[in-house]
Design an enzyme around this catalytic site. Structure first.
Site, PDB file in Angstrom:
ATOM      1  N   ASP A  36      22.106  35.888  10.390  1.00  0.00           N
ATOM      2  CA  ASP A  36      21.920  34.696  11.268  1.00  0.00           C
ATOM      3  C   ASP A  36      20.933  34.449  12.156  1.00  0.00           C
ATOM      4  O   ASP A  36      20.952  32.644  12.087  1.00  0.00           O
ATOM      5  CB  ASP A  36      23.075  34.912  11.829  1.00  0.00           C
ATOM      6  CG  ASP A  36      22.829  36.018  12.838  1.00  0.00           C
ATOM      7  OD1 ASP A  36      22.253  36.647  13.071  1.00  0.00           O
ATOM      8  OD2 ASP A  36      24.075  36.167  13.864  1.00  0.00           O
ATOM      9  N   GLY A 123      28.873  46.686  19.126  1.00  0.00           N
ATOM     10  CA  GLY A 123      28.559  46.758  17.670  1.00  0.00           C
ATOM     11  C   GLY A 123      29.843  45.653  17.843  1.00  0.00           C
ATOM     12  O   GLY A 123      29.828  45.321  16.567  1.00  0.00           O
ATOM     13  N   SER A 125      31.222  43.550  19.460  1.00  0.00           N
ATOM     14  CA  SER A 125      31.071  42.043  19.889  1.00  0.00           C
ATOM     15  C   SER A 125      31.827  42.083  21.261  1.00  0.00           C
ATOM     16  O   SER A 125      33.000  40.637  21.074  1.00  0.00           O
ATOM     17  CB  SER A 125      30.946  41.059  18.461  1.00  0.00           C
ATOM     18  OG  SER A 125      29.967  40.040  19.209  1.00  0.00           O
ATOM     19  N   ASP A 171      28.353  36.256  16.350  1.00  0.00           N
ATOM     20  CA  ASP A 171      29.344  36.794  16.773  1.00  0.00           C
ATOM     21  C   ASP A 171      30.493  35.266  16.600  1.00  0.00           C
ATOM     22  O   ASP A 171      31.168  35.469  17.310  1.00  0.00           O
ATOM     23  CB  ASP A 171      29.372  37.509  17.954  1.00  0.00           C
ATOM     24  CG  ASP A 171      28.107  38.825  17.598  1.00  0.00           C
ATOM     25  OD1 ASP A 171      28.052  38.430  16.282  1.00  0.00           O
ATOM     26  OD2 ASP A 171      27.609  39.334  18.456  1.00  0.00           O
TER      27      ASP A 171
HETATM   28  P1  ADP Z   1      28.562  44.122  22.451  1.00  0.00           P
HETATM   29  O1  ADP Z   1      29.073  42.826  22.306  1.00  0.00           O
HETATM   30  O2  ADP Z   1      28.404  44.733  20.781  1.00  0.00           O
HETATM   31  O3  ADP Z   1      29.834  44.993  22.630  1.00  0.00           O
HETATM   32  P2  ADP Z   1      26.688  43.999  23.544  1.00  0.00           P
HETATM   33  O4  ADP Z   1      25.791  44.549  24.572  1.00  0.00           O
HETATM   34  O5  ADP Z   1      26.850  42.030  23.505  1.00  0.00           O
HETATM   35  O6  ADP Z   1      27.343  44.538  23.134  1.00  0.00           O
HETATM   36  O7  ADP Z   1      27.771  43.446  25.058  1.00  0.00           O
HETATM   37  C1  ADP Z   1      28.140  44.038  26.091  1.00  0.00           C
HETATM   38  C2  ADP Z   1      28.257  43.716  27.371  1.00  0.00           C
HETATM   39  O8  ADP Z   1      29.171  42.476  28.041  1.00  0.00           O
HETATM   40  C3  ADP Z   1      28.242  44.809  28.416  1.00  0.00           C
HETATM   41  O9  ADP Z   1      27.899  45.625  28.840  1.00  0.00           O
HETATM   42  C4  ADP Z   1      29.269  43.713  29.809  1.00  0.00           C
HETATM   43  O10 ADP Z   1      28.459  43.158  30.269  1.00  0.00           O
HETATM   44  C5  ADP Z   1      29.987  42.455  28.828  1.00  0.00           C
HETATM   45  N1  ADP Z   1      31.264  42.599  28.817  1.00  0.00           N
HETATM   46  C6  ADP Z   1      31.883  42.141  27.592  1.00  0.00           C
HETATM   47  N2  ADP Z   1      33.134  42.017  27.633  1.00  0.00           N
HETATM   48  C7  ADP Z   1      33.571  42.601  29.063  1.00  0.00           C
HETATM   49  C8  ADP Z   1      34.653  42.661  30.181  1.00  0.00           C
HETATM   50  N3  ADP Z   1      35.963  42.123  29.402  1.00  0.00           N
HETATM   51  N4  ADP Z   1      34.167  42.351  31.213  1.00  0.00           N
HETATM   52  C9  ADP Z   1      33.501  42.343  31.639  1.00  0.00           C
HETATM   53  N5  ADP Z   1      32.005  42.802  30.646  1.00  0.00           N
HETATM   54  C10 ADP Z   1      31.956  42.135  30.069  1.00  0.00           C
HETATM   55 MG    MG Z   2      27.242  41.914  22.312  1.00  0.00          MG
END
Ligand code: ADP
Ligand code: MG
Length: 385
Positions: A36, A123, A125, A171
């Protein structure tokens, strides 16, 4: 996951009034990894796992946000002159508010309760689901029109510039634009999208390795830098190229002497992956599940050997899948260094496949995978109670 009733009741208990409800999905990428941000092609689908927001406008310009996952309430003043990132989950939330305002959207303050069924950091998102659910909620509460492509771009900008993760558009784009029962083949340069139905003879299965290696975001930014370096080194011989999207596998081979080995292999992943996405979309549309699966397998090998973004656990998950009956293909999905695999499996074999992967993965690693079949959903929307 909170039911809609629980979400509404939770909001009322915390904030004492009636909310509006919104949802934004996580995603799985069938093929097209790290392409992307190279202006290339991707083929993700939105998941039934989603982030839900209960939200109500305030009379002032304060955002008060509670995340159930984090069990934390945080505040942000939309009028603070130079908001500094706090280096935690709140950056995903307030970064979106900041980018919306910078784009000229005048927001209102809001109370927001967030719950998510997207596993965090796997992973799939959760970050984009959070950003998009917040962005959509804030625009809706302010009574502003919502352009899904613009929203995706502003959420990406928040993650790039406020969180400091140089992710591409995938994403946020799929969380905004996902379609029921379809994957989307997306050209990340033009942002044109084509709906690709999931063949009813096949099931998309996601398996979580349950590991997430901490180097992920630093390595991600390094891969991006290697791609930019490749473009810089190839430009003198290939003319006005803007991104690896503009380089064919043949051209790369022809000029490989210009690149050091690591840069060459990083570029080779991207230019071959772009071709695989185009071919996989055509194969899925033509009902050629075997070909689509073979391309997924080749994508995994390319991520493992050339882009070097897999890890032992996800390699193991893919290898287990490759040997099972009824499997068309299997590969790691998402940014890498852990997270999930996605497999395309014959519909009648899916249950047995999931059971067999669980047992074999446990034997190989001692870990319990969470594994599920997905049916793609539509992008961000309001939810009715
Ligand atoms: P992925 O997007 O693959 O799940 P990332 O590292 O990009 O992994 O994003 C994860 C981060 O997004 C978490 O560590 C947190 O900081 C934030 N996050 C996602 N969803 C929530 C939520 N519901 N509440 C609080 N933080 C969140
Ligand atoms: Mg992410």
């Amino acid at each position: 996951m909170f039911t809609i009733e629980e979400l509404e009741a939770g909001f009322k208990a915390r904030f004492g009034r009636q909310p509006q409800l919104f949802r934004a999905p996580g995603r799985v990428n069938l093929i097209g990894e790290h392409t992307d941000y190279n202006d290339g092609f991707i083929m993700p689908a939105a998941l039934e796992y989603e982030t839900r927001a209960a939200a109500a406008a305030r009379a002032d310009r304060i955002l008060r946000v509670h995340s159930v996952s984090r069990n934390e309430t945080v505040e942000f003043d939309l009028d603070s002159p130079n908001p500094a990132p706090r280096k935690d989950w709140t950056d995903y939330v307030f970064g979106v508010a900041v980018m919306l305002e910078r784009a000229g959207k005048r927001l209102t303050g809001a109370d927001i309760l967030i719950v998510s069924s997207v596993p965090l950091g796997s992973g799939l998102s959760s970050s984009a689901a959070l950003e998009v659910s917040i962005g959509y909620s804030l625009l809706a509460l302010a009574g502003l029109p919502i352009d899904r492509v613009e929203l995706a771009k502003l959420c990406q900008k928040a993650e790039n510039e406020y969180v400091g993760m140089r992710c591409g558009i995938m994403d946020q784009f799929i969380s905004c634009n996902g379609e029921h029962d379809h994957a989307l083949m997306i050209d990340c340069r033009s942002l044109e999208k084509r709906s690709v139905p999931i063949d009813p003879r096949a099931v998309v299965v996601v398996a979580n390795s349950m590991v997430h290696h901490e180097l992920a975001s630093g390595e991600y930014n390094k891969r991006r830098a290697s791609c930019e370096e490749g473009v810089r080194l190839l430009r003198p011989v290939l003319g006005d190229i803007k991104a690896l999207r503009d380089v064919s596998p043949d051209q790369l081979e022809q000029h490989k002497a210009l690149l050091d080995d690591v840069t060459y292999r990083r570029c080779r992943h991207i230019v071959t992956e772009n071709d695989r996405v185009v071919e996989a979309a055509a194969a899925l549309e033509a009902g050629d599940l075997a070909r689509c699966g073979a391309l997924m397998n080749a994508s995994h090998v390319s991520m493992r050997d050339d882009y070097e973004i897999t890890c032992d656990e996800v390699d193991k998950l893919a290898e287990i899948a490759w040997k099972l009956p009824g499997v068309f293909g299997s590969r790691m999905t998402g940014g890498g260094f852990g997270g999930c695999t996605v497999s395309l499996v014959e519909a009648g074999a899916a249950e047995a496949f999931m059971a067999a992967v669980k047992v074999a993965y446990k034997e190989a690693t001692g870990l319990d995978t969470v594994i599920f079949a997905c049916s793609p959903r539509e992008g961000v929307s309001a939810l009715s109670a």
